[in-house]
Enzyme design. Structure first.
Site, PDB file in Angstrom:
ATOM      1  N   GLY A 134       1.906  -0.928   6.281  1.00  0.00           N
ATOM      2  CA  GLY A 134       1.160  -0.565   7.766  1.00  0.00           C
ATOM      3  C   GLY A 134       1.326  -1.566   8.569  1.00  0.00           C
ATOM      4  N   GLY A 139       1.010   0.626   3.146  1.00  0.00           N
ATOM      5  CA  GLY A 139       2.319   1.994   3.826  1.00  0.00           C
ATOM      6  C   GLY A 139       3.849   1.783   3.382  1.00  0.00           C
ATOM      7  CD  GLU A 159      -4.276  -0.824   0.865  1.00  0.00           C
ATOM      8  OE1 GLU A 159      -3.116  -0.264   1.228  1.00  0.00           O
ATOM      9  OE2 GLU A 159      -4.091  -0.748  -0.232  1.00  0.00           O
ATOM     10  CG  ASP A 175      -4.195   4.156   3.834  1.00  0.00           C
ATOM     11  OD1 ASP A 175      -3.677   3.310   3.243  1.00  0.00           O
ATOM     12  OD2 ASP A 175      -3.687   3.076   4.795  1.00  0.00           O
TER      13      ASP A 175
END
Length: 380
Positions: A70, A119, A142, A150
């Site tokens: 992301g 992402g 992350e 996530d």
């Protein structure tokens, strides 16, 4: 669906018979998902779900990456401007897209011919078919950024063999295509020079039947050998150490293994954990453990609560600091707060899993009426 707008050109769309091909096209940023790309992909998936002429979706990336994650740089910019809410809205839309992909009624083939991180996994791993190649490089990095795995990662990491998901999610370890296939993140392995022929065969098959699509892919696929130093060969040690209840216990177990035998892999694994954000490690472990017992919808709702607390920065501002050290200043020397694992209390961890009781920070509400196909529940 042809696009002329600069923002929509970040996702190229091709219509070939009953197949729609979405190509992530932000090559300078390794196809990192901008807010515009997330919106466009969500719009495309929803439109194709309603279009009876569409039987199959193919997703791929232009250049040397499928998708490197992301666009967290943009989110951190929002946080620094005092607009964490805007950052949370990015994750809200991204997690909604992840859910739509995970519960999609039509088969999706993701061609992971390059870097797949964060992402990028959210756009692909939730889909029915995930094709790795000799160029694939997967990671969930992350915890080194002060975030946590996530995009529904607590769902798919917790379903990898043994405690391999905890290992991948906590250490940010990089996996190649053979390892992705071995652990189930990929469903097939195809040499990259065969990908154009595979695409043509999928278009020619003109089918939405997963068994037909699977048999087409199988014609081009192979079972590659794992490298001698692959972490997957160490699944017994991983299971022994990463099954422990706490981060502290995991590190103690690894250190005990290191004391018994000299092994560079164990040493580097311990170093990866000690370099990561202590807060991130603790919330990530709990998230993956909870994910073992939850469906994709509950995982995403919980992860959204967690990410709201991360962007609000009430307990820790490690996300901003991690992005500074890794992405912006690139000194690779983050100053985590708290700096020690034992300083992150259970009460602090609990806070990340609680509802944000403030106007404008509502829980994630996922689309109603998505019928969860059986393969979503047991696809890994």
């Amino acid at each position: 669906m042809a696009s002329t707008n600069g923002e929509t050109d970040q996702v190229l769309v091709e219509e070939k018979s009953s197949v729609r091909i979405f190509t992530l096209n932000r090559t300078k940023q390794l196809n990192a998902l901008s807010a515009a790309m997330v919106s466009r992909l969500l719009e495309l998936f929803l439109a194709c779900a309603e279009d009876s002429s569409v039987k199959l979706i193919i997703v791929k990336g232009k250049g040397r990456a499928f998708c490197a994650g992301g666009d967290v740089a943009a989110v951190v910019h929002d946080i620094k401007q005092g607009n964490g809410k805007s950052g949370a809205d990015y994750f809200r839309k991204e997690f909604t897209m992840n859910y739509v992909i995970a519960t999609y009624s039509k088969p999706q083939v993701s061609i992971l011919n390059g870097i797949v991180m964060g992402g990028g996994a959210g756009v692909s791993i939730h889909g029915r078919f995930r094709i790795a190649t000799e160029n694939s490089l997967f990671a969930m990095p992350e915890t080194a950024l002060g975030l946590f795995p996530d995009i529904g990662a607590s769902y798919f990491l917790s379903r990898l063999p043994g405690f391999f998901g905890e290992y991948v999610g906590l250490t940010g370890s990089r996996l190649d295509g053979a390892e992705m296939l071995a652990c189930g993140l990929a469903t097939h392995f195809v040499q990259s020079n065969k990908l154009p022929m595979l695409e043509e065969a999928l278009i020619k098959a003109n089918s939405s039947d997963p068994s037909v699509i699977s048999s087409v892919i199988r014609e081009f696929s192979e079972i590659p050998s794992l490298k001698k130093n692959s972490a997957y060969h160490r699944l017994n040690i991983i299971n022994k150490c990463f099954s422990r209840r706490t981060i502290e216990d995991i590190i103690v177990a690894l250190e005990r293994e290191a004391a018994e035998k000299k092994d560079d892999w164990i040493t580097s694994t311990i170093q990866s954990l000690k370099k990561a954000s202590p807060t991130s490690l603790k919330i990530s472990l709990r998230s993956i453990r909870e994910g073992r017992l939850q469906g994709i919808n509950k995982c995403l709702v919980r992860e959204f609560r967690m990410v709201c607390h991360v962007v609000r920065g009430e307990i820790s501002k490690d996300f901003v600091e991690g992005c500074r050290a890794i992405l912006f200043d690139k000194d690779r020397n983050p100053k985590w707060q708290p700096s020690k694992i034992e300083s992150v209390s259970e009460e602090m961890v609990n806070h990340y899993f609680s509802k944000v009781n403030e106007d404008g920070w509502e829980d994630l509400k996922l689309p109603v009426g998505a019928n969860l196909p059986s393969y979503v529940i047991a696809k890994l």
